[in-house]
Scaffold this active site. Structure first.
Site, PDB file in Angstrom:
ATOM      1  N   LYS A  13      -5.257  -4.935   7.403  1.00  0.00           N
ATOM      2  CA  LYS A  13      -5.727  -3.553   7.619  1.00  0.00           C
ATOM      3  C   LYS A  13      -6.854  -3.172   6.670  1.00  0.00           C
ATOM      4  O   LYS A  13      -7.857  -2.632   7.084  1.00  0.00           O
ATOM      5  CB  LYS A  13      -4.624  -2.532   7.309  1.00  0.00           C
ATOM      6  CG  LYS A  13      -3.450  -2.522   8.168  1.00  0.00           C
ATOM      7  CD  LYS A  13      -2.540  -1.344   7.855  1.00  0.00           C
ATOM      8  CE  LYS A  13      -1.885  -1.227   6.545  1.00  0.00           C
ATOM      9  NZ  LYS A  13      -1.350  -1.944   5.617  1.00  0.00           N
ATOM     10  N   ARG A  85       2.475   6.518   6.775  1.00  0.00           N
ATOM     11  CA  ARG A  85       3.416   5.413   6.717  1.00  0.00           C
ATOM     12  C   ARG A  85       4.815   5.845   7.128  1.00  0.00           C
ATOM     13  O   ARG A  85       5.731   5.012   7.128  1.00  0.00           O
ATOM     14  CB  ARG A  85       3.466   4.865   5.298  1.00  0.00           C
ATOM     15  CG  ARG A  85       2.690   3.566   5.105  1.00  0.00           C
ATOM     16  CD  ARG A  85       2.837   3.194   3.651  1.00  0.00           C
ATOM     17  NE  ARG A  85       2.657   1.812   3.382  1.00  0.00           N
ATOM     18  CZ  ARG A  85       1.533   1.318   2.838  1.00  0.00           C
ATOM     19  NH1 ARG A  85       0.512   2.072   2.607  1.00  0.00           N
ATOM     20  NH2 ARG A  85       1.474   0.036   2.547  1.00  0.00           N
ATOM     21  N   ARG A 124      -3.528 -13.771  -1.235  1.00  0.00           N
ATOM     22  CA  ARG A 124      -4.387 -12.626  -1.530  1.00  0.00           C
ATOM     23  C   ARG A 124      -4.694 -12.512  -3.029  1.00  0.00           C
ATOM     24  O   ARG A 124      -3.787 -12.473  -3.851  1.00  0.00           O
ATOM     25  CB  ARG A 124      -3.663 -11.370  -1.036  1.00  0.00           C
ATOM     26  CG  ARG A 124      -4.457 -10.122  -1.143  1.00  0.00           C
ATOM     27  CD  ARG A 124      -4.000  -9.136  -0.120  1.00  0.00           C
ATOM     28  NE  ARG A 124      -2.733  -8.494  -0.436  1.00  0.00           N
ATOM     29  CZ  ARG A 124      -2.183  -7.562   0.325  1.00  0.00           C
ATOM     30  NH1 ARG A 124      -2.756  -7.198   1.459  1.00  0.00           N
ATOM     31  NH2 ARG A 124      -1.048  -7.014  -0.015  1.00  0.00           N
ATOM     32  N   ARG A 156      -2.284  -9.034  -6.914  1.00  0.00           N
ATOM     33  CA  ARG A 156      -1.753  -7.682  -7.094  1.00  0.00           C
ATOM     34  C   ARG A 156      -0.345  -7.779  -7.667  1.00  0.00           C
ATOM     35  O   ARG A 156       0.401  -8.677  -7.309  1.00  0.00           O
ATOM     36  CB  ARG A 156      -1.687  -6.978  -5.724  1.00  0.00           C
ATOM     37  CG  ARG A 156      -2.959  -6.296  -5.350  1.00  0.00           C
ATOM     38  CD  ARG A 156      -2.943  -5.828  -3.912  1.00  0.00           C
ATOM     39  NE  ARG A 156      -1.755  -5.060  -3.531  1.00  0.00           N
ATOM     40  CZ  ARG A 156      -1.666  -4.397  -2.392  1.00  0.00           C
ATOM     41  NH1 ARG A 156      -2.679  -4.399  -1.536  1.00  0.00           N
ATOM     42  NH2 ARG A 156      -0.579  -3.734  -2.075  1.00  0.00           N
ATOM     43  N   ARG A 167       8.616  -4.599   0.725  1.00  0.00           N
ATOM     44  CA  ARG A 167       7.571  -3.839   1.413  1.00  0.00           C
ATOM     45  C   ARG A 167       7.649  -4.046   2.932  1.00  0.00           C
ATOM     46  O   ARG A 167       7.426  -3.117   3.706  1.00  0.00           O
ATOM     47  CB  ARG A 167       6.187  -4.236   0.893  1.00  0.00           C
ATOM     48  CG  ARG A 167       5.924  -3.587  -0.472  1.00  0.00           C
ATOM     49  CD  ARG A 167       4.805  -4.247  -1.235  1.00  0.00           C
ATOM     50  NE  ARG A 167       3.551  -4.245  -0.535  1.00  0.00           N
ATOM     51  CZ  ARG A 167       2.614  -5.186  -0.701  1.00  0.00           C
ATOM     52  NH1 ARG A 167       2.803  -6.199  -1.505  1.00  0.00           N
ATOM     53  NH2 ARG A 167       1.496  -5.086  -0.046  1.00  0.00           N
TER      54      ARG A 167
END
Ligand code: AMP
Length: 218
Positions: A13, A85, A124, A156, A167
């Site tokens: 996204k 969300r 990532r 992250r 998550r």
């Protein structure tokens, strides 16, 4: 134009929303980036949300809605990433926009398989120096060094396997109902989120072009 990006963590996204914002020359509003910035600067908001984010949980609706109110109040067009969300957030957004005679024009739902999501998240990385984001696998990086400025690439703090599971759980119970929510409002565009970044972006552009053509024909 107001566009919302929806998708499981790791669906791409952020990458696609930033690209679209650049193409359309409209502001990108990503709640995750705004919150991370606040955490880094140790603002009162950052201090409040830091542990919640580390745990992979969602920040409470009230805090996020206040944040989004101030972010969008002077913007006629924007791309939203990471908000709404929850259904409560979507309702708040709808009320807020209707006050200005506006609505969400288009929701891009990036549909990606669970295996692909795990692969993307574990690859990532970002460069704290030039703030660029990469993926070790899809960008084919051989070492964890920034290909642009040579800085050490980092992950992250909420991209650990345990937090990722949390998550994804939060997404399934609280965010996934928004697919139906926006479908019933005729705003949802399901986009196949597999493949290369450029390929996915072409699908998004095509969906927006078609939607825009339909709107002008009506
Ligand atoms: P993201 O970068 O969009 O994956 O967001 C990172 C983290 O920020 C999430 O796991 C949440 O802890 C928090 N967050 C971002 N946006 C929201 C939101 N709309 N509602 C609640 N928490 C959020």
């Amino acid at each position: 134009m107001i566009v919302v990006f929806l998708g499981i963590p790791g669906s791409g996204k952020g990458t696609q929303a930033k690209r679209l914002a650049k193409l359309l020359d409209v502001p990108y509003v990503g709640t995750g980036d705004i919150l991370r910035d606040n955490v880094a600067k140790k603002t009162p908001l950052g201090v409040k949300v830091s542990q919640i984010m580390k745990n992979g949980e969602l920040v409470d609706d009230e805090t996020i809605i206040e944040l989004i109110k101030s972010e969008i109040k002077d913007k006629p067009s924007f791309i939203l990433d990471g908000f709404p969300r929850t259904v409560a957030q979507a309702n708040a957004l709808e009320n807020l926009l209707s006050g200005f005679g506006k609505k969400v024009d288009c929701v891009i739902f990036l549909d990606v398989s669970d295996e692909e999501v795990v692969r993307r998240i574990t690859g990532r990385v970002f460069c704290p120096g030039c703030r660029r984001e990469f993926n070790l696998y899809t960008d084919g990086l051989k070492e964890e060094k920034c290909p642009v400025c040579g800085g050490e690439l980092l992950r992250r703090s909420d991209d650990t396997p345990e937090t990722i599971r949390k998550r994804i759980g939060e997404y399934r119970t609280k965010t996934a109902p928004l697919i139906e929510y926006y479908k019933t409002r005729g705003a949802l565009n399901r986009i196949d989120g597999s493949g290369a970044v450029g390929e996915i972006f072409s699908r998004i552009r095509e969906a927006l072009d078609n939607k825009f053509k339909r709107q002008t024909a009506n």
